[in-house]
Design an enzyme around this catalytic site. Structure first.
Site, PDB file in Angstrom:
ATOM      1  CB  CYS A 283      -1.001  -0.002   1.049  1.00 44.59           C
ATOM      2  SG  CYS A 283      -1.843  -1.448   1.298  1.00 44.59           S
TER       3      CYS A 283
HETATM    4  N1  SAJ Z   1       6.131   2.595   8.510  1.00 47.08           N
HETATM    5  C1  SAJ Z   1       7.244   3.150   9.278  1.00 47.08           C
HETATM    6  N2  SAJ Z   1       6.997   4.060  10.008  1.00 47.08           N
HETATM    7  C2  SAJ Z   1       5.572   4.410  10.476  1.00 47.08           C
HETATM    8  C3  SAJ Z   1       4.700   3.802  10.153  1.00 47.08           C
HETATM    9  C4  SAJ Z   1       4.807   2.650   9.195  1.00 47.08           C
HETATM   10  O1  SAJ Z   1       8.578   3.049   8.954  1.00 47.08           O
HETATM   11  O2  SAJ Z   1       5.567   5.338  11.609  1.00 47.08           O
HETATM   12  C5  SAJ Z   1       6.593   1.377   7.693  1.00 47.08           C
HETATM   13  C6  SAJ Z   1       6.130   0.084   8.195  1.00 47.08           C
HETATM   14  O3  SAJ Z   1       7.270  -0.578   8.766  1.00 47.08           O
HETATM   15  C7  SAJ Z   1       5.898  -0.830   6.577  1.00 47.08           C
HETATM   16  C8  SAJ Z   1       5.249   0.646   6.143  1.00 47.08           C
HETATM   17  O4  SAJ Z   1       5.594   1.654   6.407  1.00 47.08           O
HETATM   18  O5  SAJ Z   1       6.800  -1.069   6.390  1.00 47.08           O
HETATM   19  C9  SAJ Z   1       3.728   0.353   5.971  1.00 47.08           C
HETATM   20  O6  SAJ Z   1       3.437   0.338   7.181  1.00 47.08           O
HETATM   21  P1  SAJ Z   1       1.696   0.660   7.580  1.00 47.08           P
HETATM   22  O7  SAJ Z   1       1.588   0.736   8.931  1.00 47.08           O
HETATM   23  O8  SAJ Z   1       1.230   1.861   6.613  1.00 47.08           O
HETATM   24  O9  SAJ Z   1       1.162  -0.565   7.032  1.00 47.08           O
HETATM   25  P2  SAJ Z   1       0.292  -1.445   5.823  1.00 47.08           P
HETATM   26  O10 SAJ Z   1       1.166  -1.297   4.524  1.00 47.08           O
HETATM   27  O11 SAJ Z   1      -0.500  -2.478   6.219  1.00 47.08           O
HETATM   28  O12 SAJ Z   1      -0.594   0.094   5.744  1.00 47.08           O
HETATM   29  C10 SAJ Z   1      -2.086   0.057   5.922  1.00 47.08           C
HETATM   30  C11 SAJ Z   1      -2.644   0.907   5.256  1.00 47.08           C
HETATM   31  N3  SAJ Z   1      -3.998   0.365   4.795  1.00 47.08           N
HETATM   32  C12 SAJ Z   1      -4.343   0.248   3.478  1.00 47.08           C
HETATM   33  O13 SAJ Z   1      -3.573   0.969   2.566  1.00 47.08           O
HETATM   34  C13 SAJ Z   1      -5.578  -0.015   3.169  1.00 47.08           C
HETATM   35  C14 SAJ Z   1      -2.782   2.013   5.662  1.00 47.08           C
HETATM   36  O14 SAJ Z   1      -3.575   3.135   5.008  1.00 47.08           O
HETATM   37  C15 SAJ Z   1      -3.008   2.118   7.175  1.00 47.08           C
HETATM   38  O15 SAJ Z   1      -3.371   3.667   7.481  1.00 47.08           O
HETATM   39  C16 SAJ Z   1      -2.268   1.503   7.879  1.00 47.08           C
HETATM   40  O16 SAJ Z   1      -2.296  -0.048   7.513  1.00 47.08           O
HETATM   41  C17 SAJ Z   1      -1.999   1.566   9.308  1.00 47.08           C
HETATM   42  O17 SAJ Z   1      -2.808   2.578   9.720  1.00 47.08           O
HETATM   43  O18 SAJ Z   1      -1.464   0.828   9.900  1.00 47.08           O
END
Ligand code: SAJ
Length: 446
Positions: A283
């Site tokens: 995503c």
């Molecule tokens: N990450 C960081 N720092 C942060 C947050 C995330 O380095 O502060 C990294 C994570 O380790 C990962 C990547 O970014 O490698 C993505 O992390 P994520 O928490 O965004 O996880 P996702 O990809 O599962 O994102 C989902 C997304 N959902 C959809 O796109 C439908 C996102 O919109 C959500 O906001 C997110 O989950 C969430 O809230 O956790």
């Protein structure tokens, strides 16, 4: 007693709304992945009959056998739905014939040079068009650039001869599944929806409201598509900001984690993000490229997105470089250094390692002749750098034998005090060791 004669000639077929309200409407879900399978099961739990369609015969067989391959979907829920006759799956689009509502939840990855790959949406739209019939509602849920529903999907569907807004209905409602999250579910996470016309929006909102408490309608599918991209570009850009700040703080001898925690004490106007070894998943690192690509069509360059990509894509290189520095001097050249990577999935407490920064970090370390092993309780086998390797046990021996332990993903179930106690050196890219008291002299942070 007077007989009441039912005038059968007047009894009309239940309307779309009546079928939805009575749960006699049949729901089809195309794409039974981490978005589609939970969506299908959620509809069965609310009384609908659901037919799932997927190109992967193994997924179809699993669903029909009542098995789940998605961590967030308990197998018991699939079994119950199938046993109640509310869920079946097929690889054939012919199964759409009886459907009233058709959700499209197929992947929208990017190509090698990071341009949108909407081939799966187009393939699904062609499949739908083959069996489309009057009155059906199609709702695209796959994240894509503004214009996908109206400019790409609509013409394909209308090749059926049916007109969107008159004969059939079309809307976009972005998925907001967050793998592994427990506090917000498909029922409690508000859903945004925009139809190609008022009736499409109305019908889509009616259906979505049967499984989600709050439905937000917007003026068009493009508005809904842009809403989703704003959500994820916001995340991507802010993660890049704290990643860049982490590199500056390292150079200034400041602790970026302490600083972010302190800034998070501000009750308004600030949302904390955490630095990390890079941005994985399908995503956050992908969606912004869909917007940057579409923007160029309007002679508009989303510099924020390009800059964020440069910073986030650079983090695995930064981590590998710092790990090497942390290892230098540990072994003579005769014994190339060894690293133990803890956590290889793209984020904590999930089993998905696709697009994970850990894969790039392993490649970069091995390119420097570092002997790399990994431990991840969610990933028993990891195909990377041309071969499949197995997760090693986290023991005193495996920890002590590594010149450096690199924490790449901070799974909650890892005992970080044990790791620090037995490791020779630790490079912590996630602040996972923040509560470890003893052995802090061994730890370097991002
Ligand atoms: N990450 C960081 N720092 C942060 C947050 C995330 O380095 O502060 C990294 C994570 O380790 C990962 C990547 O970014 O490698 C993505 O992390 P994520 O928490 O965004 O996880 P996702 O990809 O599962 O994102 C989902 C997304 N959902 C959809 O796109 C439908 C996102 O919109 C959500 O906001 C997110 O989950 C969430 O809230 O956790």
């Amino acid at each position: 007693m007077a007989m009441t004669r039912v005038n059968h000639s007047r009894r009309s077929t239940p309307s779309f709304d009546e079928r939805v309200e009575r749960r006699t409407a049949v729901v089809a879900v195309i794409g039974l992945g981490y978005v589609g399978l939970p969506l299908a099961v959620a509809h069965t739990e609310r009384g609908f009959r659901v037919v799932g369609i997927d190109v992967d015969a193994a997924k179809v067989a699993d669903v029909n056998a009542g098995r789940s391959y998605i961590r967030d979907v308990p197998a018991a829920d699939v079994t119950t739905a199938v046993q109640m006759g509310r869920l079946s799956a097929s690889t054939s689009y012919a199964a759409l014939k009886g459907a009233d509502v058709i959700f499209v939840c197929v992947p929208t990855p990017y190509t090698r040079n990071k341009e949108p790959d909407t081939s799966r949406i187009e393939e699904a739209a062609r499949g739908v068009a083959r069996y489309l019939r009057r009155g059906q509602l199609v709702i695209l849920r796959s994240t894509s650039y503004p214009g996908t529903t109206g400019e790409l999907m609509k013409p394909i569907l209308e090749r059926s001869g049916l007109k969107v807004g008159r004969d059939i209905y079309l809307a976009f409602a972005p998925e907001r599944v967050d793998p592994g999250r427990k506090d917000y579910t498909i029922h409690t996470t508000p859903v945004v929806v925009g139809g190609t016309d008022l009736e499409s929006t109305r019908r889509a909102a009616l259906v979505l409201g049967k499984i989600t408490d709050q439905v937000i309608t917007v003026s068009s599918p493009a508005a809904a598509e842009m809403t989703k991209l704003l959500e994820n570009v916001f995340r991507n850009v802010n993660i890049a900001l704290v990643n860049q700040l982490a590199m500056l703080c390292d150079r200034m001898g400041l602790n970026v984690w302490e600083i972010i925690d302190a800034a998070a004490s501000k009750p308004y106007g600030f949302q904390p993000f955490q630095p990390g070894p890079g941005v994985g998943g399908h995503c956050i690192p992908v969606d912004p490229y869909y917007l940057a690509w579409k923007a160029r069509e309007f002679d508009f360059h989303m510099d924020f997105i390009e800059l964020a990509a440069r910073v986030n894509d650079g983090m695995p290189y930064y981590v590998a470089q710092k790990a090497m520095l942390h290892m230098n001097g540990q072994r003579s050249a005769a014994h190339p250094p060894s690293a133990l990577i803890i956590g290889v999935t793209f984020k904590r407490d999930v089993d998905d390692y696709r697009d994970s920064p850990a894969l790039k970090i392993i490649q970069l370390l091995e390119a420097q002749n570092v002997r790399v092993s990994y431990h991840d309780p969610f990933v028993p086998n990891l195909p990377v750098n041309g071969h499949v390797r197995k997760s090693v046990a986290l023991t005193e021996q495996t920890l002590r034998s590594a010149d450096c332990v690199v924490i790449v993903t901070d799974h909650s179930i890892i005992d970080y005090a044990f790791v620090v106690k037995h490791a020779r050196r630790v490079f912590d890219t996630r602040n996972a060791t923040r509560r470890v008291q003893h052995g802090r002299e061994k730890i370097a942070q991002l």
